[in-house]
Write an enzyme that holds these catalytic residues in place. Sequence first.
Site, PDB file in Angstrom:
ATOM      1  N   GLN A 237      17.446  36.332  12.167  1.00  0.00           N
ATOM      2  CA  GLN A 237      17.147  36.022  12.479  1.00  0.00           C
ATOM      3  C   GLN A 237      16.067  35.308  11.306  1.00  0.00           C
ATOM      4  O   GLN A 237      16.009  34.288  11.187  1.00  0.00           O
ATOM      5  CB  GLN A 237      16.983  35.118  13.858  1.00  0.00           C
ATOM      6  CG  GLN A 237      18.248  34.692  14.073  1.00  0.00           C
ATOM      7  CD  GLN A 237      17.444  34.231  15.662  1.00  0.00           C
ATOM      8  OE1 GLN A 237      18.810  35.158  16.724  1.00  0.00           O
ATOM      9  NE2 GLN A 237      17.757  33.024  15.783  1.00  0.00           N
ATOM     10  N   ARG A 384      18.946  29.576  22.738  1.00  0.00           N
ATOM     11  CA  ARG A 384      19.128  28.261  22.767  1.00  0.00           C
ATOM     12  C   ARG A 384      17.482  27.352  23.063  1.00  0.00           C
ATOM     13  O   ARG A 384      18.057  26.306  23.479  1.00  0.00           O
ATOM     14  CB  ARG A 384      20.030  27.898  22.658  1.00  0.00           C
ATOM     15  CG  ARG A 384      21.119  26.623  21.902  1.00  0.00           C
ATOM     16  CD  ARG A 384      22.501  26.356  22.387  1.00  0.00           C
ATOM     17  NE  ARG A 384      22.625  25.719  20.916  1.00  0.00           N
ATOM     18  CZ  ARG A 384      23.668  24.837  20.517  1.00  0.00           C
ATOM     19  NH1 ARG A 384      24.262  26.494  21.043  1.00  0.00           N
ATOM     20  NH2 ARG A 384      23.935  24.568  19.317  1.00  0.00           N
ATOM     21  N   CYS A 385      16.894  27.650  22.888  1.00  0.00           N
ATOM     22  CA  CYS A 385      15.841  26.924  23.748  1.00  0.00           C
ATOM     23  C   CYS A 385      14.163  27.373  22.264  1.00  0.00           C
ATOM     24  O   CYS A 385      14.309  28.945  22.367  1.00  0.00           O
ATOM     25  CB  CYS A 385      15.872  27.020  24.723  1.00  0.00           C
ATOM     26  SG  CYS A 385      14.356  28.167  25.564  1.00  0.00           S
ATOM     27  N   GLU A 760      18.654  23.227  20.975  1.00  0.00           N
ATOM     28  CA  GLU A 760      18.190  23.443  21.397  1.00  0.00           C
ATOM     29  C   GLU A 760      18.485  22.603  22.353  1.00  0.00           C
ATOM     30  O   GLU A 760      18.625  22.820  23.091  1.00  0.00           O
ATOM     31  CB  GLU A 760      17.261  24.028  22.010  1.00  0.00           C
ATOM     32  CG  GLU A 760      16.257  23.977  20.212  1.00  0.00           C
ATOM     33  CD  GLU A 760      16.487  26.054  20.415  1.00  0.00           C
ATOM     34  OE1 GLU A 760      17.744  26.466  20.848  1.00  0.00           O
ATOM     35  OE2 GLU A 760      17.072  26.351  19.002  1.00  0.00           O
TER      36      GLU A 760
HETATM   37  O1  CDP Z   1      16.797  26.259  13.780  1.00  0.00           O
HETATM   38  P1  CDP Z   1      18.159  25.676  14.301  1.00  0.00           P
HETATM   39  O2  CDP Z   1      18.750  25.275  12.962  1.00  0.00           O
HETATM   40  O3  CDP Z   1      19.009  26.142  15.230  1.00  0.00           O
HETATM   41  O4  CDP Z   1      18.406  23.959  14.814  1.00  0.00           O
HETATM   42  P2  CDP Z   1      18.313  22.714  14.258  1.00  0.00           P
HETATM   43  O5  CDP Z   1      16.914  22.167  13.302  1.00  0.00           O
HETATM   44  O6  CDP Z   1      17.922  21.957  15.321  1.00  0.00           O
HETATM   45  O7  CDP Z   1      19.118  22.542  13.135  1.00  0.00           O
HETATM   46  C1  CDP Z   1      20.662  22.588  13.479  1.00  0.00           C
HETATM   47  C2  CDP Z   1      21.158  21.820  12.561  1.00  0.00           C
HETATM   48  O8  CDP Z   1      21.316  20.711  13.113  1.00  0.00           O
HETATM   49  C3  CDP Z   1      20.625  22.182  11.182  1.00  0.00           C
HETATM   50  O9  CDP Z   1      22.178  21.724  10.646  1.00  0.00           O
HETATM   51  C4  CDP Z   1      19.821  20.696  11.394  1.00  0.00           C
HETATM   52  O10 CDP Z   1      20.273  20.569   9.680  1.00  0.00           O
HETATM   53  C5  CDP Z   1      21.409  19.192  11.834  1.00  0.00           C
HETATM   54  N1  CDP Z   1      20.021  18.670  12.365  1.00  0.00           N
HETATM   55  C6  CDP Z   1      20.086  17.652  11.982  1.00  0.00           C
HETATM   56  O11 CDP Z   1      21.559  17.190  11.034  1.00  0.00           O
HETATM   57  N2  CDP Z   1      19.478  16.168  11.569  1.00  0.00           N
HETATM   58  C7  CDP Z   1      18.323  16.338  12.619  1.00  0.00           C
HETATM   59  N3  CDP Z   1      17.537  15.790  12.674  1.00  0.00           N
HETATM   60  C8  CDP Z   1      18.103  17.865  13.037  1.00  0.00           C
HETATM   61  C9  CDP Z   1      19.503  18.676  12.683  1.00  0.00           C
END
Ligand code: CDP
Length: 806
Positions: A237, A384-385, A760
């Site tokens: 990761q 997932r947190c 998360e």
């Molecule tokens: O770090 P990780 O990618 O696990 O988590 P994240 O930043 O929460 O994003 C997860 C997915 O959700 C990504 O594809 C982000 O682009 C999308 N996302 C989104 O569309 N809008 C947000 N405000 C937050 C996340």
Amino acid sequence: MNDLTATREQRTAALEGMGCKRKRVEDIRFTQGKGNYVDDLKLPGMLHGDFVRSPHAHARVKSINSEEALKVPGVLAVITAETLKTVNLAWMPTLAGDVQMVLADGKVLFQNQEVAFVVATDRYAADDGINKVVVEYEALPVVIDPFKAMDKDAPVLREDLAGKTTGAHGPRKHHNHIFEWSVGDKDLTDAAFRKAEVTIKEMISYHRTHPSPLETCQCVCSFDKIKGELTIWGTFQAPHVIRTVVSLIAKLPEQKIHVISPDIGGGFGNKVGAYPGYICAAVASIVTGKPVKWVEDRIENLTATSFARDYHMTTEIAATKEGKVTGLRVHVLADHGAFDACADPSKWPAGFFNIVTGSYDFPVAHLTVDGIYTNKAPGGVAYRCSFRVTEAAYCIERAMDILAQKLDIDPAELRLKNFIQPQQFPYHSALGWEYDSGDYHTAMRKMMESTDYAALRKEQAEKRAAFKRGETREIMGLGVSFFTEIVGAGPSKNCDILGIAMFDSCEIRMHPTGAGIARVGSKSTGQGHETTWAQIIATEIGIPADNIMVEEGNTDTAPYGLGTYGSRSTPVAGAAIAMAARKIKAKAQMIAAYKLEVHEDDLEWDIDGFRVKGLPEKTMSMKDICWAAYNSVPPGMEPGLEAVSYYDPPNMTYPFGAYLCVMNIDVDTGVYKIRRFYALDDCGTRINPMIIEGQVHGGLTEAFAIAMGQEIRYDDEGNVVTGSFMDFFMPTAVETPHWETDFTVTPSPHHPIGAKGVGESPNVGGVPAFSNAVNDAFSFLGSTHIQMPHDYWRNWRAAKSLGVFA
Ligand code: CDP
């Protein structure tokens, strides 16, 4: 020039930028079986490695005899701690400042610990070799219960630490003690409890579980003896961090290490750390001069590479009779297993657990965490947190329900009474965080209206009366949960991994034809970054998302980034993407001004290009600017259109949400039925609503699993009794409830596009919603707190202990 025949709506829609439910571009390959995972990699002459593992949870290793194993056809080498000592790699540093055995050195400390690494021409030969390695053990007393680990006469687990009264995080007060971490004002908090009209106290345990991604941890290491270069393909990761760690511990120059994370089948925190398999495969490749593959099986994954939670939280709230909270006191006994290998930023031995004041305006709070060694696998990953946030949210959300029960106030009302007010943001919590933005009342009221909460409570009251009259054996629970997360690690002022600040990065190169490539320091493990990162760029610079290729995971091409975990990608990498795009736009504006023969200040941005203020027909599209960047830039300007950004966020982001679980439980069987699950999330600006919904569905499914049965359980001898999917609850579509999703939008004021993380959140908010539903169902029978997980058997046992069987 812009297409002047298209409407503004059509031009905006053509970009498929932020806010658009753009279909996941990566799914084109995934749905056709064309993903490229580590185990798909086959290199000429590739060897396979596999581990001899300990059947004991605690034992002295008296001898290891490899003679017979080396006679097995195909077996080429058996690596032990003695072999690793010759290259100084028998032990490795952990992310938490401890050291960990790579292979058993003198003793084993948990069941299935790695003892020897057998290298063979194929996996079957390696397995045959494992069966022929003879290890003589002398069993030692086992410590599984973290409370007993602190007994005066508890067995000494870490003999290597004998006499060390100080660890990476301060003094150690017992031979099985790792650290004590405390935050907040003890004196003021104690005073609040002395003055309190009402107090509650409960030991709330969050059991040990495991992220169990469908693809296990694996790698292929290939050492080129001529060039002195090591290439590692792995399920990482955080590939750049792995490169730096390998360089530091293997003493190889960092430019000669190439780390590649191809497609990854889920991570959930399991693939952040460094595991013995990676070290052994690398050493085996260096020794044999051949590529070596190591692929974990399911039992190995569940029992040896990491775990999550195992927090035992004694929680106290002080409050007024009216239900206004006046103080919070929490003590955590944190079971870290045999080595402290928690994947937390360096300065946070208990992660961000000090978000435990949650969404409530606690004037004072005090928290202490004691980290403890036991005979269990190491890990402590953020499943997932965001670094112990889910433990914190579970702790405060259960405690608020327990307080509501004691005061006979509705749990939703109690929360509304204690929420941080919108005008208090940015809000400084009693345990040290600065919450960026929030509107909790609106979210909670929307949840209550959308679910007709009042009607559900009425139905529950009727059902309880019917139960008491003996007309039904079914009880009903409403699980309210309101969580505040802390995601986006993080600002360099307080977050680093092994001394490297937790920034993130993006490099964008625009090509002459108006297409481009963005390389990002994050690494998707299924979250859809290839889709959403292009959407940010599309909106920022007016180039259709389809024209932007996104690449992650190759340390030779991507700028240095700290990777993906703890929902940090959008808050940190997402910000770097927007900032890099803005650098592109700034140069593009200079080129457009030159071409349109006006001053830069006379230009304004218009969806997909610049136009001259007051002369709407005089425009230059970004596509045309890309071409001009390669043939007619202003005198003195370098040609080309590229930019890179390393973004160090000024603060974390604080997404939040209001969840409700409606559940019926049959007291005679313990069988539960999830009738409804409503999840309202606020992650600020929404990049792709469809992907957000998918993230919420996935996270809720994991929350459901954890709360309702998923557990890594040990017997008294330290045997893992839930080491396969036969016993470890992995929900399928059959068991998983239907999810209702909703949202509010409260942008982050410091993030360039106002976005907060979301991946998360559903796990963080979901677990307390399920557990509160079970506890709420039983509460009218006199119970205060039933520990998770709430499987049928435990529900039945809870019913029995409450005397419902006459
Ligand atoms: O770090 P990780 O990618 O696990 O988590 P994240 O930043 O929460 O994003 C997860 C997915 O959700 C990504 O594809 C982000 O682009 C999308 N996302 C989104 O569309 N809008 C947000 N405000 C937050 C996340």
